[in-house]
Design an enzyme around this catalytic site. Structure first.
Site, PDB file in Angstrom:
ATOM      1  N   TYR A 109       0.862  -1.193   0.000  1.00  0.00           N
ATOM      2  CA  TYR A 109       0.000   0.000   0.000  1.00  0.00           C
ATOM      3  C   TYR A 109       0.893   1.236   0.000  1.00  0.00           C
ATOM      4  O   TYR A 109       1.853   1.331   0.770  1.00  0.00           O
ATOM      5  CB  TYR A 109      -0.900   0.025   1.253  1.00  0.00           C
ATOM      6  CG  TYR A 109      -1.698   1.309   1.328  1.00  0.00           C
ATOM      7  CD1 TYR A 109      -2.992   1.377   0.815  1.00  0.00           C
ATOM      8  CD2 TYR A 109      -1.145   2.474   1.875  1.00  0.00           C
ATOM      9  CE1 TYR A 109      -3.701   2.558   0.836  1.00  0.00           C
ATOM     10  CE2 TYR A 109      -1.852   3.662   1.895  1.00  0.00           C
ATOM     11  CZ  TYR A 109      -3.133   3.695   1.379  1.00  0.00           C
ATOM     12  OH  TYR A 109      -3.829   4.875   1.400  1.00  0.00           O
ATOM     13  N   GLU A 197      -2.732   7.719  -4.356  1.00  0.00           N
ATOM     14  CA  GLU A 197      -2.762   6.414  -3.684  1.00  0.00           C
ATOM     15  C   GLU A 197      -2.549   5.306  -4.707  1.00  0.00           C
ATOM     16  O   GLU A 197      -3.216   5.279  -5.742  1.00  0.00           O
ATOM     17  CB  GLU A 197      -4.122   6.216  -2.992  1.00  0.00           C
ATOM     18  CG  GLU A 197      -4.175   4.956  -2.143  1.00  0.00           C
ATOM     19  CD  GLU A 197      -5.560   4.722  -1.553  1.00  0.00           C
ATOM     20  OE1 GLU A 197      -5.732   4.912  -0.347  1.00  0.00           O
ATOM     21  OE2 GLU A 197      -6.473   4.346  -2.319  1.00  0.00           O
TER      22      GLU A 197
END
Ligand code: GDP
Ligand code: MN
Length: 398
Positions: A109, A197
């Site tokens: 992530y 992101e």
């Protein structure tokens, strides 16, 4: 402003982030054609909507033939995708992105956000990619790496290497990871993003670092500096009320209640919404019409608020500092004469020339309910709405 995954990938790849090869499609036939163009024998078809959580909601499909791609996209097109981020109404699927599927060993992530406490861009990363960051912080908080960037020097190589080490990236890939991190940071800064992101960023079985998903959000107030980003806006993904307001230069957020608010100043708008709740009602919107409050702006605001069919009363709350209440009252009267509304209108004025303003409202002959204080205005708005509900005779024609 949000953009689509394929658009974010295109931007990030220009900044040195590696992404899979892919092509955009607006129909099942085109999706199959894209797969043929890409070559290979396994593809991922991804619904392009402004929301995450598509994988779990059926918006990401692995296909191994053109036939499967047609079937998968037939399912998607025209349908609304409901994910945990879209709300129950979902978001329409009008585009899909077709990519060569990749095999990977690890999912990471990677997020870049504005950290208001440190007033810096903060990098949030975790070796537990694939999951949403909220879930990671709940179940594996120790896996989260945080690092803030000193704006005067930008993201330094040593700092990027530290993050790579903390995530356990193999040393043979450190340099690729550094390039990915620095690319994201530069894209963030140079394009006035508020969020970047990549989830997941993967390490492929053939030992490459690849962004399998990408999300970017931009500062709406800085879009004038980036016409090429502003162009990427997709109104089909926005709340139609908010899209209309943005086109008219008004700061509007649609809410679920039924008391429409027309206010000048964001702080006053927040206070107005609080007071409506205190009086037992629910605001239908946040709306800051700005300092000017000219008749044209007031008229636009009325039209916008009335386009929400849940609105059953309108509260106008204006504090005139630089402005003058008599001008604003004139604006309200003109707006209502030009565009009569069929719900009770409550007006509270305060500040410069308030007496003259009240006089104009009183002499207008319009059924405007005047209020002295904000609390009184909110109570009257809630009262008028409840009354209206009881009569239940309302007819609407817009
Ligand atoms: P999101 O659910 O909206 O965040 O969409 P993602 O793009 O992150 O896709 C969801 C999941 O699909 C990812 O976490 C991956 O596990 C998987 N996925 C996406 N692309 C590929 C791919 O090319 N190959 C494989 N094997 N899985 C993929
Ligand atoms: Mn994702």
């Amino acid at each position: 402003m949000d953009i689509h995954e394929y658009q974010a990938k295109e931007i990030l790849s220009k900044f040195g982030v590696t992404v899979p090869s892919g092509g955009l499609a607006y129909s099942p036939e085109q999706a199959a054609y894209r797969a043929r163009e890409l070559g290979g024998n396994r593809w991922i078809v991804k619904a392009q909507v402004h929301a995450g959580g598509r994988g779990k909601a059926g918006g990401v499909k692995l296909c191994s033939s053109e036939h499967e791609i047609q079937d998968a996209t037939n399912e998607m097109f025209g349908r609304k995708l409901v994910t945990h981020q879209t709300g129950p109404e979902g978001k329409g699927i009008y585009r899909v992105y077709v990519e060569n599927a990749v095999d990977f060993n690890r999912e990471i992530y990677l997020g870049f956000v504005l950290d208001r406490t440190s007033q810096r861009v903060m990098i949030v990363a975790s070796s537990e990619g694939g999951m949403e960051i909220e879930d990671i912080s709940a179940s594996k908080p120790e896996s989260i790496v945080r690092s803030t960037v000193e704006p005067a020097v930008g993201l330094q190589e040593f700092q990027a290497r530290e993050i790579a080490f903390a995530l356990g990236i193999p040393t043979s890939l450190t340099q690729q990871m550094v390039r990915t991190l620095q690319g994201c940071y530069r894209a963030f800064r140079e394009l006035d993003a508020t969020m970047v992101e990549i989830n997941p960023l993967v390490i492929t079985t053939d030992n490459r670092i690849l962004a399998l998903d990408a999300k970017m959000t931009f500062d709406g107030n800085a879009l004038f500096r980036h016409p090429q980003v502003a162009e990427l806006r997709d109104k089909s993904q926005e709340d139609p009320r908010e899209a209309r307001a943005a086109d008219r230069g008004l700061a509007y957020i649609g809410l679920a209640g039924n008391i429409g608010c027309i206010v000048n100043g964001a702080g006053l708008a927040m206070a107005t919404m609080d007071t409506i709740k205190l009086a037992g009602g629910e605001p239908a919107n946040f709306l800051d019409i700005g300092g000017g409050a000219t008749p044209e702006r007031v008229a636009k605001a009325f039209r916008l608020v009335m386009s929400d069919e849940n609105v059953q009363a309108i509260l106008v709350n204006i504090f005139a500092g630089i402005n003058r209440c008599d001008w604003v009252a004139e604006g309200v009267v003109q707006a209502l004469k030009a565009n009569p509304v069929d719900v009770p209108v409550i007006v509270r004025l305060a500040g410069t020339n308030v007496e003259e303003g009240q006089k104009i409202l009183a002499q207008s002959g319009l059924p405007i309910i005047r209020a002295g204080s904000l609390m009184e205005a909110a109570e009257r708005a809630v009262g008028a709405w409840k009354n209206d509900q009881k009569q239940n005779t309302k007819m609407r024609a817009i």
